[in-house]
Design an enzyme around this catalytic site. Sequence first.
Site, PDB file in Angstrom:
ATOM      1  N   ASP A   1       0.906  -1.138   0.000  1.00 29.68           N
ATOM      2  CA  ASP A   1       0.000   0.000   0.000  1.00 29.68           C
ATOM      3  C   ASP A   1       0.947   1.189   0.000  1.00 29.68           C
ATOM      4  O   ASP A   1       1.503   1.544   1.040  1.00 29.68           O
ATOM      5  CB  ASP A   1      -0.876   0.001   1.262  1.00 29.68           C
ATOM      6  CG  ASP A   1      -1.861   1.154   1.246  1.00 29.68           C
ATOM      7  OD1 ASP A   1      -1.542   2.196   0.637  1.00 29.68           O
ATOM      8  OD2 ASP A   1      -2.951   1.022   1.829  1.00 29.68           O
ATOM      9  N   HIS A   2       1.158   1.769  -1.172  1.00 31.37           N
ATOM     10  CA  HIS A   2       2.296   2.689  -1.290  1.00 31.37           C
ATOM     11  C   HIS A   2       2.138   3.920  -0.396  1.00 31.37           C
ATOM     12  O   HIS A   2       3.106   4.614  -0.115  1.00 31.37           O
ATOM     13  CB  HIS A   2       2.549   3.083  -2.750  1.00 31.37           C
ATOM     14  CG  HIS A   2       1.536   4.020  -3.313  1.00 31.37           C
ATOM     15  ND1 HIS A   2       0.382   3.590  -3.891  1.00 31.37           N
ATOM     16  CD2 HIS A   2       1.509   5.362  -3.392  1.00 31.37           C
ATOM     17  CE1 HIS A   2      -0.318   4.627  -4.285  1.00 31.37           C
ATOM     18  NE2 HIS A   2       0.341   5.724  -4.001  1.00 31.37           N
TER      19      HIS A   2
ATOM     20  N   HIS B   1      -5.801   2.821   1.255  1.00 34.31           N
ATOM     21  CA  HIS B   1      -5.107   4.022   1.727  1.00 34.31           C
ATOM     22  C   HIS B   1      -5.829   4.704   2.900  1.00 34.31           C
ATOM     23  O   HIS B   1      -5.221   5.029   3.913  1.00 34.31           O
ATOM     24  CB  HIS B   1      -4.977   5.067   0.610  1.00 34.31           C
ATOM     25  CG  HIS B   1      -4.312   4.564  -0.629  1.00 34.31           C
ATOM     26  ND1 HIS B   1      -3.296   3.644  -0.607  1.00 34.31           N
ATOM     27  CD2 HIS B   1      -4.499   4.878  -1.938  1.00 34.31           C
ATOM     28  CE1 HIS B   1      -2.895   3.413  -1.848  1.00 34.31           C
ATOM     29  NE2 HIS B   1      -3.614   4.140  -2.667  1.00 34.31           N
TER      30      HIS B   1
HETATM   31  P1  NAP Z   1      -1.178  -1.624 -16.545  1.00 31.64           P
HETATM   32  O1  NAP Z   1      -0.648  -0.336 -17.045  1.00 31.64           O
HETATM   33  O2  NAP Z   1      -2.479  -2.117 -17.051  1.00 31.64           O
HETATM   34  O3  NAP Z   1      -0.055  -2.730 -16.800  1.00 31.64           O
HETATM   35  C1  NAP Z   1      -0.309  -4.081 -16.650  1.00 31.64           C
HETATM   36  C2  NAP Z   1       0.894  -4.909 -17.075  1.00 31.64           C
HETATM   37  O4  NAP Z   1       0.557  -6.285 -17.054  1.00 31.64           O
HETATM   38  C3  NAP Z   1       1.379  -4.593 -18.485  1.00 31.64           C
HETATM   39  O5  NAP Z   1       2.785  -4.633 -18.485  1.00 31.64           O
HETATM   40  C4  NAP Z   1       0.797  -5.750 -19.274  1.00 31.64           C
HETATM   41  O6  NAP Z   1       1.536  -6.080 -20.419  1.00 31.64           O
HETATM   42  C5  NAP Z   1       0.936  -6.878 -18.294  1.00 31.64           C
HETATM   43  N1  NAP Z   1       0.066  -7.978 -18.673  1.00 31.64           N
HETATM   44  C6  NAP Z   1      -1.300  -7.961 -18.705  1.00 31.64           C
HETATM   45  N2  NAP Z   1      -1.741  -9.182 -19.093  1.00 31.64           N
HETATM   46  C7  NAP Z   1      -0.645  -9.956 -19.292  1.00 31.64           C
HETATM   47  C8  NAP Z   1      -0.459 -11.309 -19.690  1.00 31.64           C
HETATM   48  N3  NAP Z   1      -1.493 -12.124 -19.949  1.00 31.64           N
HETATM   49  N4  NAP Z   1       0.806 -11.781 -19.790  1.00 31.64           N
HETATM   50  C9  NAP Z   1       1.873 -10.972 -19.538  1.00 31.64           C
HETATM   51  N5  NAP Z   1       1.751  -9.681 -19.161  1.00 31.64           N
HETATM   52  C10 NAP Z   1       0.502  -9.178 -19.046  1.00 31.64           C
HETATM   53  O7  NAP Z   1      -1.293  -1.628 -14.980  1.00 31.64           O
HETATM   54  P2  NAP Z   1      -0.558  -0.642 -13.948  1.00 31.64           P
HETATM   55  O8  NAP Z   1      -1.301   0.635 -13.884  1.00 31.64           O
HETATM   56  O9  NAP Z   1       0.883  -0.618 -14.255  1.00 31.64           O
HETATM   57  O10 NAP Z   1      -0.826  -1.374 -12.569  1.00 31.64           O
HETATM   58  C11 NAP Z   1      -0.180  -2.569 -12.195  1.00 31.64           C
HETATM   59  C12 NAP Z   1      -0.649  -2.982 -10.819  1.00 31.64           C
HETATM   60  O11 NAP Z   1      -0.345  -1.942  -9.898  1.00 31.64           O
HETATM   61  C13 NAP Z   1      -2.158  -3.195 -10.711  1.00 31.64           C
HETATM   62  O12 NAP Z   1      -2.408  -4.206  -9.788  1.00 31.64           O
HETATM   63  C14 NAP Z   1      -2.662  -1.867 -10.151  1.00 31.64           C
HETATM   64  O13 NAP Z   1      -3.852  -2.033  -9.457  1.00 31.64           O
HETATM   65  C15 NAP Z   1      -1.521  -1.484  -9.238  1.00 31.64           C
HETATM   66  N6  NAP Z   1      -1.387  -0.047  -9.001  1.00 31.64           N
HETATM   67  C16 NAP Z   1      -1.145   0.807 -10.019  1.00 31.64           C
HETATM   68  C17 NAP Z   1      -0.989   2.164  -9.764  1.00 31.64           C
HETATM   69  C18 NAP Z   1      -0.689   3.153 -10.845  1.00 31.64           C
HETATM   70  O14 NAP Z   1      -0.489   4.338 -10.527  1.00 31.64           O
HETATM   71  N7  NAP Z   1      -0.620   2.758 -12.103  1.00 31.64           N
HETATM   72  C19 NAP Z   1      -1.101   2.649  -8.456  1.00 31.64           C
HETATM   73  C20 NAP Z   1      -1.335   1.747  -7.426  1.00 31.64           C
HETATM   74  C21 NAP Z   1      -1.466   0.410  -7.715  1.00 31.64           C
HETATM   75  P3  NAP Z   1       1.066  -5.643 -21.902  1.00 31.64           P
HETATM   76  O15 NAP Z   1       1.763  -4.337 -22.157  1.00 31.64           O
HETATM   77  O16 NAP Z   1       1.554  -6.723 -22.760  1.00 31.64           O
HETATM   78  O17 NAP Z   1      -0.433  -5.524 -21.882  1.00 31.64           O
END
Ligand code: NAP
Length: 540
Positions: free
Chosen positions: A232-233, A295
């Site tokens: 939980d950042h 959070h």
């Molecule tokens: P995202 O932009 O949707 O990225 C998801 C990643 O997973 C991409 O690299 C995607 O690759 C990969 N992926 C999806 N399906 C896949 C598969 N079948 N095989 C291999 N790779 C696959 O998500 P995100 O925003 O970075 O978030 C990641 C996690 O962090 C989530 O759990 C989110 O809830 C959490 N989080 C994110 C934030 C934020 O600010 N972004 C903040 C807090 C928490 P492709 O490029 O190939 O689709």
Amino acid sequence: MKDPETPSEEALDFEETIAATVATSAAATSTTLEVAAANPLRDPRDKRLPRVAGPCVLVLFGVTGDLAKRKLLPAIYDLGNRGLLPPGFSLVGFARRDWKDQDFAQVTHDAVKAHARTPFREEVWKQLREGIHFVPGEFSDDGAFDALAMALKEIDETRGTGGNYAFYLSVPPKFFPVVVEQLKRTGVSQAPPGSWRRVVIEKPFGHDLKSAHELNEITTSAFPESSIFRIDHYLGKETVQNILALRFANNLYEPIWNRGYVDHVQITMAEDIGIGGRAGYYDGIGAARDVIQNHLLQLLALVAMEDPTSFDASALRREKEKVLKAVQLPSDLALNTARGQYDAGWQGGEKVVGYLQEDGISPDSTTETYAAIKLEIANRRWAGVPFYLRTGKRLGRRVTEVAVVFQRAPHLPFSKDDTEILGQNALVIRVQPDEGITVRFGSKVPGTAMEVRDVSMDFAYGESFLESSPEAYERLLLDVMIGDPPLFPHQREVELSWKILDPIEEFWATQGQPEGYPAGSWGPPSADAMMGDGRAWRRL
Ligand code: NAP
């Protein structure tokens, strides 16, 4: 499962973590110390040794994602720049791209250049670059995970990483189980004697109590609880850790930190942005699951908990759990919760679309982009003091704060006219941006009358400290590699938080469409109505 290499929770000392980002550790090696000593970012007056991770591999799933590019890859570089990564440190990226090591290195380089907190230094990058590897694959592809296991063995041999691996799941939550299963199947989740294996799970931890429990069953079938790091950042933020310092390192506030003096507490996380390109993630989850369950309830726990006997993980978590257990929902959820969805409006001088018009959102979506709830805490310290939690997208301003609002003085020996505009005393912890603390109190206006008006006393991080605050992910990634868990919620906290939220979600599910609110405003009218008793949300 038992993890012989991870120190017991009791043995982990959290004392240093409150005030210091760089603290003593016996794990420091002479090489890293040299790097740290030569580091221009270190304050030369700081005689403490840095906490340095031992040799290890960090495996990052989801390297093409938003979080990896904006936060994780830059944070790894920043740790290297601060001399906090060991020389053999290796980073393995896993993604469904036909990339070679050099392609992933280029992606990392670009992310670092665009988003790192610390200045770019060629020698730091060169050292990091030597340990960068890439494994292509889909999560469902057994062959790709077999290749990952092989690559890790090779890295151990060539870079001396000793079989120590941290697996970071920066992937959509629906993939957590399949990735964990793959790690279990290939055996890389099991640490041979003398090494460690850890898994880092991004929030959200489940969708409700039941799914959080199921996810935990899967995760603990592969990793022992002590090796599971639920991120939980918010807990990695300096300002959030400072809540503990404010409360437990001072004697000034604790005597008044209770129902005898506090009128109510407001915890706000407001965003001015919409959902951006994250429709797939956000729709069906909504503001309460995305922010309140983790959070805001963690902030509530830190503000309301009793003092822990020490700052090791188990003592800290025990106190947070106790207070989360004491949280009570109001009986009338219609009156004491609010739920909204942003309509089109103006933000920062630009016309923006409503939630239902965003790309990828179904026109009849009932997902809330604003959520507010009133909670009470049934214990001696807080009985009768409402805690108001609110979060939303497309609100007036990006701000996260905790405001402890005090009761009015029981008697004012002034004329009514002189105190007409006097508000309630408040202590406001500014979590972001403009990090700091404000105390608001009444003061005499200069002049012959006894007019009393609100003034503020301010502590600002930027003015009081020379060093800039590390990013939350720097701190948390380092803690994972060191094996230091106090800033990571335990599964029991996760489940207690879902127990609080589930009945509200169930109630909202029967209520149809959320109330609209114009983008750029402060939420729906029902949010103001739920305050009652002459209280109002702070105008931010
Ligand atoms: P995202 O932009 O949707 O990225 C998801 C990643 O997973 C991409 O690299 C995607 O690759 C990969 N992926 C999806 N399906 C896949 C598969 N079948 N095989 C291999 N790779 C696959 O998500 P995100 O925003 O970075 O978030 C990641 C996690 O962090 C989530 O759990 C989110 O809830 C959490 N989080 C994110 C934030 C934020 O600010 N972004 C903040 C807090 C928490 P492709 O490029 O190939 O689709």
